[in-house]
Design a protein around this motif. Structure first.
Motif, mmCIF file in Angstrom:
data_model
loop_
_atom_site.group_PDB
_atom_site.id
_atom_site.type_symbol
_atom_site.label_atom_id
_atom_site.label_comp_id
_atom_site.label_asym_id
_atom_site.label_seq_id
_atom_site.Cartn_x
_atom_site.Cartn_y
_atom_site.Cartn_z
ATOM 1 N N LEU A 1 23.074 47.192 51.430
ATOM 2 C CA LEU A 1 22.157 48.454 51.326
ATOM 3 C C LEU A 1 22.230 49.527 50.057
ATOM 4 O O LEU A 1 21.430 49.622 49.490
ATOM 5 N N LYS B 1 20.884 47.577 46.996
ATOM 6 C CA LYS B 1 19.346 47.790 46.862
ATOM 7 C C LYS B 1 18.853 49.224 46.773
ATOM 8 O O LYS B 1 18.095 49.328 45.937
ATOM 9 N N ASN B 2 19.819 50.046 47.086
ATOM 10 C CA ASN B 2 19.587 51.374 46.636
ATOM 11 C C ASN B 2 19.652 51.709 45.282
ATOM 12 O O ASN B 2 18.836 52.484 44.440
ATOM 13 N N ASN C 1 9.879 43.938 47.704
ATOM 14 C CA ASN C 1 10.840 43.190 48.516
ATOM 15 C C ASN C 1 12.028 43.767 49.257
ATOM 16 O O ASN C 1 12.888 43.301 49.917
ATOM 17 N N LEU C 2 12.089 45.111 48.936
ATOM 18 C CA LEU C 2 13.332 45.920 49.285
ATOM 19 C C LEU C 2 12.882 46.703 50.586
ATOM 20 O O LEU C 2 11.773 46.822 51.130
ATOM 21 N N PRO C 3 13.799 47.135 51.439
ATOM 22 C CA PRO C 3 13.635 47.719 52.643
ATOM 23 C C PRO C 3 12.779 49.134 52.545
ATOM 24 O O PRO C 3 12.989 49.723 51.371
ATOM 25 N N THR D 1 12.599 51.811 54.073
ATOM 26 C CA THR D 1 13.240 53.162 54.046
ATOM 27 C C THR D 1 13.910 53.520 52.441
ATOM 28 O O THR D 1 13.833 54.638 51.849
#
Length: 186
Positions: free
Chosen positions: A5, A8-9, A54-56, A58
């Motif tokens: 995460l 990805k952030n 394609n990322l979460p 939130t």
């Protein structure tokens, strides 16, 4: 250790910075006669959401919130430098196989009542704390300045969360002029 995460952030934050850079280039290079900050903000949001699909959700939502404020601040920073137009970006060779590309190359800028011709501009987007990354970014700009033999302006767009109900983020530019081994904070 960086978790998935966190990675990805960080990726979403880099995409946000690239989207803001592209929005400023869009405004100054292609639509200078129809100068519109809302159009540049829409362009930055479109690029950001297309590249982060394609990322979460939130992570995408949290990183997208300061985009409008950052684009406005970036365009105002370029107006402060009295930039009329941007030149095509040429690479500078550092080693035999390594080329570097500055974010922008302006024909003429005005900073601290001095005019600089053919100046490179490096744009960085950051939260409130730039102390950790400032030295690394200044070294990068020193390399640009040595290879191009021109001064480099490092522009930090710094954003922070506000307590206001309607405007959740505010941002401001911070300028550094780097000329070979010297740098000045404005």
């Amino acid at each position: 250790m960086i978790t998935s995460l966190k990675r990805k952030n960080n990726l979403a934050a880099m995409i946000r910075g690239k989207a803001i850079e592209e929005a400023i280039r869009f405004t100054y290079a292609f639509h200078r006669d129809k100068f519109s900050i809302p159009a540049a903000q829409n362009y930055a949001n479109d690029i950001y959401y297309l590249r982060t699909k394609n990322l979460p959700p939130t992570i995408v939502k949290n990183n997208a919130q300061p985009i409008n404020s950052l684009v406005r601040s970036g365009i105002n920073a370029f107006s402060y430098l009295k930039i009329k137009s941007l030149k095509n970006i040429n690479s500078y060779k550092i080693r035999k196989t390594k080329h570097v590309y500055p974010d922008f190359n302006a024909k003429k800028i005005k900073l601290d009542r001095k005019i600089y011709d053919n100046c490179c501009i490096e744009l960085k987007v950051s939260g409130e704390n730039i102390i950790k990354s400032k030295i690394k970014h200044i070294k990068q700009c020193v390399n640009y300045s040595i290879k191009s033999r021109k001064p480099v302006v490092l522009i930090y767009l710094i954003f922070k969360k506000t307590n206001c109900k309607f405007r959740k983020y505010s941002s401001k530019p911070l300028f550094f002029l780097i000329n070979k081994k010297k740098w000045y904070n404005f």
